[in-house]
Design an enzyme around this catalytic site. Structure first.
Site, PDB file in Angstrom:
ATOM      1  N   TYR A 130       0.831  -1.216   0.000  1.00  0.00           N
ATOM      2  CA  TYR A 130       0.000   0.000   0.000  1.00  0.00           C
ATOM      3  C   TYR A 130       0.864   1.265   0.000  1.00  0.00           C
ATOM      4  O   TYR A 130       0.751   2.110  -0.906  1.00  0.00           O
ATOM      5  CB  TYR A 130      -0.900  -0.056   1.216  1.00  0.00           C
ATOM      6  N   GLU A 143       2.861   6.284  -7.089  1.00  0.00           N
ATOM      7  CA  GLU A 143       1.856   7.112  -7.749  1.00  0.00           C
ATOM      8  C   GLU A 143       2.140   8.599  -7.565  1.00  0.00           C
ATOM      9  O   GLU A 143       2.093   9.391  -8.523  1.00  0.00           O
ATOM     10  CB  GLU A 143       0.470   6.762  -7.201  1.00  0.00           C
TER      11      GLU A 143
END
Length: 245
Positions: free
Chosen positions: A167, A174
């Site tokens: 995660y 990103e």
């Protein structure tokens, strides 16, 4: 609008913990969902193998995005069907929440990585692609076996454990990718609309990307701690069941 790493939060018609039982999908819907999840698992396995083969052939992890670009776009875009699954009731999840999570990753795939060619060689792209790939292989496998009522503990454990690392890894990749795209978007005016024009509207894509990055600040901690709570609830229940046996 943030995909927040690995998109672990929404369900695909499978009960993931000691929740109140709902009626599951009918036989045809179940068969369809099994096929869908098997295909998606296979697709992300293809991406994983492509990354490994390209890395071994080149002897470096730099620029591996180009070796899996087409299957990544295809299978990530294929996740749009999950919104339809929710809309027609095959999956008892929120259409809004699922749409938000799926569209955010599709946005990163097409509106950032595809549209801004200069970022495709960034190591940050490989970072989130690797996180997505590992997550999706486990996740789609989890849903497949759950629908078949034969869920191995190792897959359940991986589903609720690997996110702890994947995660933050995905989020980091990103954010760094969007950040790397900013100067190119500002210089080229990509997708932006300036005044004057006949519609009398303006749109600044550069600002949109900044807002997307800012959205990670409130969203990521909430979703991450939600998954930690889910992990504690699901795995603790499983361990207690094993002890009773």
């Amino acid at each position: 609008m943030a995909s927040v790493g690995s998109g672990l939060e929404h369900q695909r018609g499978v009960h993931e913990g000691p929740q109140k039982k709902r009626r599951g999908p009918g036989p045809l819907a179940t068969a369809y969902m099994v096929i869908y999840n098997v295909v998606m698992t296979a697709g992300w396995l293809v991406i994983a193998v492509g990354l490994i083969r390209a890395g071994l052939a080149r002897g470096t992890y730099h620029g591996l995005y180009y070796s899996i670009e087409k299957p990544l776009k295809f299978f990530q875009t294929g996740a749009l069907l999950e919104i339809l699954h929710c809309a027609v009731g095959i999956v008892p999840s929120s259409v809004v929440l699922t749409g938000f999570q799926v569209m955010s990753r599709v946005f990163l795939t097409w509106a950032v990585t595809h549209s801004v060619k200069q970022v495709q060689s960034e190591d940050s792209v490989l970072l989130f692609v690797t996180a997505w790939t590992l997550t999706e292989i486990v996740r789609y496998s989890f849903y497949t076996f759950s629908l078949l009522n034969h869920l191995p503990y190792v897959i359940k454990w991986a589903r609720y454990t690997l996110f702890i690392v994947l995660y933050p890894m995905g989020v980091t990749g990103e954010l760094l990718t969007i950040y790397a795209a900013l100067p190119h978007v500002r210089r080229t005016g990509l997708y932006s609309v300036t005044l004057p024009n006949k519609f009398n509207i303006s749109f600044d894509y550069y600002t949109v990307l900044i807002l997307v990055m800012i959205s990670y600040i409130p969203v990521f901690p909430q979703l991450y701690f939600h998954m930690l709570r889910q992990r504690r609830k699901v795995l603790t229940t499983t361990d207690d069941s094993k002890k009773k046996e």
